[in-house]
Design a protein around this motif. Structure first.
Motif, PDB file in Angstrom:
ATOM      1  N   ALA A  23       1.720  -8.158   1.937  1.00  0.00           N
ATOM      2  CA  ALA A  23       0.697  -7.341   1.106  1.00  0.00           C
ATOM      3  C   ALA A  23       0.701  -7.641  -0.345  1.00  0.00           C
ATOM      4  O   ALA A  23      -0.321  -7.561  -1.072  1.00  0.00           O
ATOM      5  CB  ALA A  23       0.881  -5.796   1.734  1.00  0.00           C
ATOM      6  N   LYS A  24       1.915  -7.472  -0.817  1.00  0.00           N
ATOM      7  CA  LYS A  24       2.052  -7.752  -2.121  1.00  0.00           C
ATOM      8  C   LYS A  24       1.551  -9.067  -2.566  1.00  0.00           C
ATOM      9  O   LYS A  24       1.186  -9.223  -3.821  1.00  0.00           O
ATOM     10  CB  LYS A  24       3.546  -7.518  -2.864  1.00  0.00           C
ATOM     11  CG  LYS A  24       4.172  -6.133  -2.547  1.00  0.00           C
ATOM     12  CD  LYS A  24       5.713  -6.017  -2.767  1.00  0.00           C
ATOM     13  CE  LYS A  24       5.965  -6.159  -4.121  1.00  0.00           C
ATOM     14  NZ  LYS A  24       7.372  -5.931  -4.172  1.00  0.00           N
ATOM     15  N   ALA A  25       1.511  -9.951  -1.873  1.00  0.00           N
ATOM     16  CA  ALA A  25       1.208 -11.380  -2.065  1.00  0.00           C
ATOM     17  C   ALA A  25      -0.365 -11.558  -1.956  1.00  0.00           C
ATOM     18  O   ALA A  25      -1.096 -12.425  -2.566  1.00  0.00           O
ATOM     19  CB  ALA A  25       1.869 -12.408  -1.514  1.00  0.00           C
ATOM     20  N   GLU A  26      -0.815 -10.725  -1.272  1.00  0.00           N
ATOM     21  CA  GLU A  26      -2.234 -10.671  -0.881  1.00  0.00           C
ATOM     22  C   GLU A  26      -3.181 -10.373  -2.201  1.00  0.00           C
ATOM     23  O   GLU A  26      -3.333  -9.346  -2.792  1.00  0.00           O
ATOM     24  CB  GLU A  26      -2.586  -9.567   0.203  1.00  0.00           C
ATOM     25  CG  GLU A  26      -4.075  -9.871   0.758  1.00  0.00           C
ATOM     26  CD  GLU A  26      -4.696 -11.163   1.168  1.00  0.00           C
ATOM     27  OE1 GLU A  26      -5.638 -12.032   0.481  1.00  0.00           O
ATOM     28  OE2 GLU A  26      -3.963 -11.667   2.191  1.00  0.00           O
ATOM     29  N   LEU A  35      -2.667  -4.236   5.178  1.00  0.00           N
ATOM     30  CA  LEU A  35      -1.457  -4.615   5.423  1.00  0.00           C
ATOM     31  C   LEU A  35      -0.398  -3.596   5.035  1.00  0.00           C
ATOM     32  O   LEU A  35       0.459  -3.250   5.911  1.00  0.00           O
ATOM     33  CB  LEU A  35      -0.846  -5.931   4.385  1.00  0.00           C
ATOM     34  CG  LEU A  35      -1.656  -7.159   5.002  1.00  0.00           C
ATOM     35  CD1 LEU A  35      -1.648  -8.340   4.077  1.00  0.00           C
ATOM     36  CD2 LEU A  35      -0.591  -7.671   6.495  1.00  0.00           C
ATOM     37  N   TYR A  36      -0.731  -2.714   3.900  1.00  0.00           N
ATOM     38  CA  TYR A  36      -0.017  -1.729   3.446  1.00  0.00           C
ATOM     39  C   TYR A  36      -0.157  -0.456   4.741  1.00  0.00           C
ATOM     40  O   TYR A  36       0.746   0.098   5.169  1.00  0.00           O
ATOM     41  CB  TYR A  36      -0.339  -0.763   2.367  1.00  0.00           C
ATOM     42  CG  TYR A  36       0.228  -1.885   1.217  1.00  0.00           C
ATOM     43  CD1 TYR A  36       1.657  -2.203   1.154  1.00  0.00           C
ATOM     44  CD2 TYR A  36      -0.663  -2.072   0.015  1.00  0.00           C
ATOM     45  CE1 TYR A  36       1.925  -2.892  -0.018  1.00  0.00           C
ATOM     46  CE2 TYR A  36      -0.063  -2.893  -0.954  1.00  0.00           C
ATOM     47  CZ  TYR A  36       1.090  -3.163  -0.996  1.00  0.00           C
ATOM     48  OH  TYR A  36       1.771  -4.185  -2.062  1.00  0.00           O
ATOM     49  N   ARG A  89       0.194   0.843  -2.174  1.00  0.00           N
ATOM     50  CA  ARG A  89      -1.309   0.847  -1.858  1.00  0.00           C
ATOM     51  C   ARG A  89      -2.306   1.531  -2.595  1.00  0.00           C
ATOM     52  O   ARG A  89      -3.395   0.895  -2.838  1.00  0.00           O
ATOM     53  CB  ARG A  89      -1.295   1.455  -0.164  1.00  0.00           C
ATOM     54  CG  ARG A  89      -2.604   1.592   0.193  1.00  0.00           C
ATOM     55  CD  ARG A  89      -2.688   2.389   1.692  1.00  0.00           C
ATOM     56  NE  ARG A  89      -2.675   3.730   1.231  1.00  0.00           N
ATOM     57  CZ  ARG A  89      -2.621   4.822   1.913  1.00  0.00           C
ATOM     58  NH1 ARG A  89      -2.288   4.373   3.422  1.00  0.00           N
ATOM     59  NH2 ARG A  89      -2.661   5.968   1.713  1.00  0.00           N
ATOM     60  N   ASP A  90      -1.977   2.726  -3.097  1.00  0.00           N
ATOM     61  CA  ASP A  90      -2.968   3.583  -3.862  1.00  0.00           C
ATOM     62  C   ASP A  90      -2.950   3.329  -5.542  1.00  0.00           C
ATOM     63  O   ASP A  90      -3.824   3.997  -6.019  1.00  0.00           O
ATOM     64  CB  ASP A  90      -2.715   4.886  -3.368  1.00  0.00           C
ATOM     65  CG  ASP A  90      -3.086   5.333  -2.053  1.00  0.00           C
ATOM     66  OD1 ASP A  90      -3.518   4.242  -1.213  1.00  0.00           O
ATOM     67  OD2 ASP A  90      -2.647   6.134  -1.548  1.00  0.00           O
ATOM     68  N   TYR A  91      -1.898   2.881  -5.867  1.00  0.00           N
ATOM     69  CA  TYR A  91      -1.668   2.647  -7.406  1.00  0.00           C
ATOM     70  C   TYR A  91      -1.766   1.213  -7.815  1.00  0.00           C
ATOM     71  O   TYR A  91      -2.491   0.855  -8.451  1.00  0.00           O
ATOM     72  CB  TYR A  91      -0.602   3.425  -7.950  1.00  0.00           C
ATOM     73  CG  TYR A  91      -0.601   5.011  -7.661  1.00  0.00           C
ATOM     74  CD1 TYR A  91      -1.265   5.673  -8.834  1.00  0.00           C
ATOM     75  CD2 TYR A  91      -0.431   5.631  -6.521  1.00  0.00           C
ATOM     76  CE1 TYR A  91      -1.458   7.337  -8.661  1.00  0.00           C
ATOM     77  CE2 TYR A  91      -0.630   7.043  -6.352  1.00  0.00           C
ATOM     78  CZ  TYR A  91      -1.234   7.749  -7.582  1.00  0.00           C
ATOM     79  OH  TYR A  91      -1.314   9.087  -7.295  1.00  0.00           O
TER      80      TYR A  91
END
Length: 214
Positions: A23-26, A35-36, A89-91
């Motif tokens: 998710a961080k790399a997406e 993903l999160y 995810r949200d920030y």
């Protein structure tokens, strides 16, 4: 058996870590969000539900971990992980300023506290609200000084100071209903209020830790 359970839980945790890394790399926001959300679902389904029999609202299935003290300790860690993933995810995924997020979350915590009914406090609600507000403002001041500091060592120490104050001055005033309380009399005694505060405190902790370790 215990060895098998440990091995299986380790695999589930590693799977969760891999999803968060992906998710961080997406770069696609929609895929990243999915993903999160997948990570949050797996955390709940594959980890927490295996050890929730002593906790509020258990799923009533047989636990893998049955010791209540262990469940309570692990649930505290799971809650921090959950709030960290929600923060990502949200920030972070929205591309905002991380320092700005810290100050925004501190403002949200103040708003939450000042909006609590007097019955949520042990006594002297007005005084408690004022005291907690001042303590949160003090943390915000430390964060702003750290942001302006160009010396990495000083900046690291300032963020550590902010984290320490968040723990000692805020969290410990409202942790009686949470795992591993400090045992001292809380200022905020309502359990629902404590859990709401803890969610924001965990998110602030995640932001300040990211700033410190950047």
């Amino acid at each position: 058996n215990a060895k098998s359970r440990k091995k299986s839980l380790s695999k589930k945790i590693n799977s969760l870590v891999n999803i968060v890394r992906a998710a961080k790399a997406e770069s696609n926001p929609t895929k990243q969000d999915k993903l999160y959300n997948k990570a949050l679902k797996k955390l709940q389904k594959d980890i927490r539900r295996k050890m929730d029999g002593c906790l509020p609202n258990p799923d009533k299935k047989k636990d893998w971990i049955i010791d209540c003290c262990a469940q309570s300790r692990l649930d505290g860690i799971i809650t921090i992980i959950r709030d960290r993933v929600i923060y990502l995810r949200d920030y972070v995924s929205e591309g905002g300023s991380t320092t700005g997020d810290a100050e925004q979350l501190l403002d949200q915590l103040k708003t939450l506290i000042n909006g609590l009914p007097d019955s949520a406090f042990r006594n002297r609600a007005k005084s408690r609200k004022k005291g907690l507000t001042k303590k949160i403002d003090s943390i915000g001041s430390v964060v702003r000084v750290a942001k302006k500091t160009s010396n990495p060592t000083k900046q690291y120490k300032l963020y550590n100071k902010a984290l320490d104050k968040l723990q000692k001055d805020i969290q410990r005033k409202a942790d009686g209903c949470l795992p591993n309380p400090d045992g001292k009399k809380d200022w905020v005694i309502d359990c629902d209020a404590q859990h709401e505060m803890q969610t924001l405190i965990n998110m602030i902790n995640a932001v300040l830790t990211s700033l410190r370790d950047a």
